[in-house]
Design a protein around this motif. Structure first.
Motif, PDB file in Angstrom:
ATOM      1  N   HIS A  25       0.832  -1.198   0.000  1.00  0.00           N
ATOM      2  CA  HIS A  25       0.000   0.000   0.000  1.00  0.00           C
ATOM      3  C   HIS A  25       0.874   1.258   0.000  1.00  0.00           C
ATOM      4  O   HIS A  25       2.062   1.204   0.327  1.00  0.00           O
ATOM      5  N   GLU A  26       0.266   2.376  -0.337  1.00  0.00           N
ATOM      6  CA  GLU A  26       0.951   3.663  -0.293  1.00  0.00           C
ATOM      7  C   GLU A  26       0.549   4.392   0.985  1.00  0.00           C
ATOM      8  O   GLU A  26      -0.635   4.425   1.335  1.00  0.00           O
ATOM      9  N   VAL A  27       1.529   4.969   1.655  1.00  0.00           N
ATOM     10  CA  VAL A  27       1.277   5.666   2.915  1.00  0.00           C
ATOM     11  C   VAL A  27       1.804   7.093   2.819  1.00  0.00           C
ATOM     12  O   VAL A  27       2.949   7.316   2.424  1.00  0.00           O
ATOM     13  N   ARG A  28       0.945   8.040   3.170  1.00  0.00           N
ATOM     14  CA  ARG A  28       1.384   9.433   3.292  1.00  0.00           C
ATOM     15  C   ARG A  28       1.185   9.840   4.746  1.00  0.00           C
ATOM     16  O   ARG A  28       0.091   9.740   5.287  1.00  0.00           O
ATOM     17  N   MET A  29       2.255  10.296   5.380  1.00  0.00           N
ATOM     18  CA  MET A  29       2.232  10.632   6.794  1.00  0.00           C
ATOM     19  C   MET A  29       2.421  12.131   6.999  1.00  0.00           C
ATOM     20  O   MET A  29       3.171  12.769   6.274  1.00  0.00           O
ATOM     21  N   LEU A  30       1.744  12.647   8.014  1.00  0.00           N
ATOM     22  CA  LEU A  30       2.010  14.009   8.465  1.00  0.00           C
ATOM     23  C   LEU A  30       2.900  13.902   9.696  1.00  0.00           C
ATOM     24  O   LEU A  30       2.550  13.215  10.662  1.00  0.00           O
ATOM     25  N   VAL A  31       4.058  14.537   9.652  1.00  0.00           N
ATOM     26  CA  VAL A  31       5.019  14.419  10.748  1.00  0.00           C
ATOM     27  C   VAL A  31       5.491  15.800  11.184  1.00  0.00           C
ATOM     28  O   VAL A  31       5.527  16.743  10.392  1.00  0.00           O
ATOM     29  N   ARG A  32       5.854  15.899  12.447  1.00  0.00           N
ATOM     30  CA  ARG A  32       6.405  17.159  12.941  1.00  0.00           C
ATOM     31  C   ARG A  32       7.870  17.300  12.556  1.00  0.00           C
ATOM     32  O   ARG A  32       8.345  18.387  12.263  1.00  0.00           O
ATOM     33  N   GLN A  33       8.580  16.163  12.580  1.00  0.00           N
ATOM     34  CA  GLN A  33       9.987  16.154  12.197  1.00  0.00           C
ATOM     35  C   GLN A  33      10.215  15.037  11.188  1.00  0.00           C
ATOM     36  O   GLN A  33       9.578  13.982  11.265  1.00  0.00           O
ATOM     37  N   ILE A  34      11.122  15.261  10.246  1.00  0.00           N
ATOM     38  CA  ILE A  34      11.404  14.258   9.221  1.00  0.00           C
ATOM     39  C   ILE A  34      11.908  12.976   9.890  1.00  0.00           C
ATOM     40  O   ILE A  34      12.891  13.002  10.636  1.00  0.00           O
ATOM     41  N   PRO A  35      11.245  11.842   9.666  1.00  0.00           N
ATOM     42  CA  PRO A  35      11.652  10.594  10.324  1.00  0.00           C
ATOM     43  C   PRO A  35      12.932  10.021   9.730  1.00  0.00           C
ATOM     44  O   PRO A  35      13.136  10.051   8.516  1.00  0.00           O
ATOM     45  N   LYS A  36      13.781   9.492  10.601  1.00  0.00           N
ATOM     46  CA  LYS A  36      15.043   8.902  10.156  1.00  0.00           C
ATOM     47  C   LYS A  36      15.019   7.378  10.234  1.00  0.00           C
ATOM     48  O   LYS A  36      15.912   6.716   9.707  1.00  0.00           O
ATOM     49  N   ASP A  37      14.007   6.831  10.894  1.00  0.00           N
ATOM     50  CA  ASP A  37      13.910   5.380  11.039  1.00  0.00           C
ATOM     51  C   ASP A  37      13.810   4.714   9.667  1.00  0.00           C
ATOM     52  O   ASP A  37      13.117   5.196   8.771  1.00  0.00           O
ATOM     53  N   GLU A  38      14.470   3.589   9.496  1.00  0.00           N
ATOM     54  CA  GLU A  38      14.495   2.903   8.201  1.00  0.00           C
ATOM     55  C   GLU A  38      13.114   2.412   7.768  1.00  0.00           C
ATOM     56  O   GLU A  38      12.876   2.194   6.580  1.00  0.00           O
ATOM     57  N   THR A  39      12.183   2.265   8.718  1.00  0.00           N
ATOM     58  CA  THR A  39      10.818   1.857   8.371  1.00  0.00           C
ATOM     59  C   THR A  39      10.212   2.792   7.339  1.00  0.00           C
ATOM     60  O   THR A  39       9.459   2.368   6.459  1.00  0.00           O
ATOM     61  N   PHE A  40      10.549   4.074   7.446  1.00  0.00           N
ATOM     62  CA  PHE A  40       9.918   5.082   6.603  1.00  0.00           C
ATOM     63  C   PHE A  40      10.704   5.376   5.321  1.00  0.00           C
ATOM     64  O   PHE A  40      10.279   6.191   4.515  1.00  0.00           O
ATOM     65  N   GLN A  41      11.844   4.714   5.156  1.00  0.00           N
ATOM     66  CA  GLN A  41      12.658   4.931   3.958  1.00  0.00           C
ATOM     67  C   GLN A  41      12.226   3.932   2.886  1.00  0.00           C
ATOM     68  O   GLN A  41      12.911   2.961   2.585  1.00  0.00           O
ATOM     69  N   HIS A  42      11.070   4.178   2.324  1.00  0.00           N
ATOM     70  CA  HIS A  42      10.450   3.243   1.387  1.00  0.00           C
ATOM     71  C   HIS A  42       9.826   4.048   0.254  1.00  0.00           C
ATOM     72  O   HIS A  42       9.286   5.139   0.474  1.00  0.00           O
ATOM     73  N   SER A  43       9.874   3.513  -0.949  1.00  0.00           N
ATOM     74  CA  SER A  43       9.363   4.252  -2.110  1.00  0.00           C
ATOM     75  C   SER A  43       7.866   4.522  -2.024  1.00  0.00           C
ATOM     76  O   SER A  43       7.365   5.460  -2.650  1.00  0.00           O
ATOM     77  N   ASN A  44       7.138   3.712  -1.255  1.00  0.00           N
ATOM     78  CA  ASN A  44       5.692   3.908  -1.114  1.00  0.00           C
ATOM     79  C   ASN A  44       5.318   4.730   0.113  1.00  0.00           C
ATOM     80  O   ASN A  44       4.137   4.849   0.441  1.00  0.00           O
ATOM     81  N   CYS A  45       6.324   5.262   0.799  1.00  0.00           N
ATOM     82  CA  CYS A  45       6.067   6.045   2.008  1.00  0.00           C
ATOM     83  C   CYS A  45       6.460   7.500   1.763  1.00  0.00           C
ATOM     84  O   CYS A  45       7.616   7.811   1.472  1.00  0.00           O
ATOM     85  N   GLU A  46       5.483   8.367   1.881  1.00  0.00           N
ATOM     86  CA  GLU A  46       5.706   9.806   1.691  1.00  0.00           C
ATOM     87  C   GLU A  46       5.389  10.512   2.996  1.00  0.00           C
ATOM     88  O   GLU A  46       4.467  10.120   3.710  1.00  0.00           O
TER      89      GLU A  46
END
Length: 207
Positions: A25-46
């Motif tokens: 699936h494609e995930v778009r997240m609203l974050v206060r700070q840019i996440p550095k965790d590798e979980t979010f380093q994915h082509s389908n994660c914005e």
């Protein structure tokens, strides 16, 4: 499916992101700070850097989504009650019906007095009720709007992987509930997003 996710860097939210990306699936997240965790380093994660209390940031996150997931906590703030009107307005604007949120067992119905919620009737030993009051206001706003909402309400929530076996109950906490891990809470919320077995319901969770 395109999922707009709020609270995605928290314990439950992060696991929901992982499950969604794992399934393509494609995930778009609203974050206060840019996440550095590798979980979010994915082509389908914005991710969009912003504030859930600002309408324009919520709209940017929700645009093009098929459903919304909120794993927002209270953090002793009014974040939930400030965010929910923006969620509803964005859902109306973009024609989105489905929303799954993570709540608290305090807003399930009381077994002492079923006309009240657990935090109101004294089912819990918690003396501080601010978080429950915030989740209660969030719940009230969702149920008045008529969307396809589900609020997942775990009891004591320690870190831990999914076991795959647990009890759920519509609008009440299962009897003798002690705990439920982050992993199982996230897995159930993620599955319920598409299963739609508990539409317009709160769901108590425990082992």
């Amino acid at each position: 499916m395109k999922i707009a996710l709020f609270g995605g860097t928290g314990r439950v939210g992060k696991e929901i992101v992982r499950l969604a990306l794992q399934d393509g699936h494609e995930v778009r997240m609203l974050v206060r700070q840019i996440p550095k965790d590798e979980t979010f380093q994915h082509s389908n994660c914005e991710w969009i850097q912003g504030d859930v209390r600002k309408e324009e940031d919520v709209f940017k996150t929700v645009e093009g989504a098929d459903a919304i997931v909120s794993a927002l906590g209270t953090d002793r703030t009014t974040t939930l009650t400030e965010a929910v009107p923006h969620f509803i307005k964005a859902m109306d604007h973009y024609g989105i019906q489905r929303i799954v949120t993570i709540g608290t067992a305090g807003i399930l119905q009381s077994r002492i007095d079923p006309t009240q919620l657990r935090y109101e009737a004294g089912d819990t030993n918690r003396k501080l009720t601010f978080a429950a009051e915030e989740h209660h206001a969030f719940y009230d706003r969702l149920r008045k709007d008529g969307k396809e909402w589900t609020i997942v309400c775990p009891t004591y929530l320690p870190d831990g992987e999914a076991r795959g076996t647990y009890r759920v109950l519509r609008n009440y906490l299962p009897l003798d509930a002690k705990m439920i891990t982050v992993g199982d809470t996230a897995a159930f919320a993620y599955e319920e997003l598409t299963n739609r077995m508990y539409l317009q319901s709160r769901v108590g969770m425990a082992y």
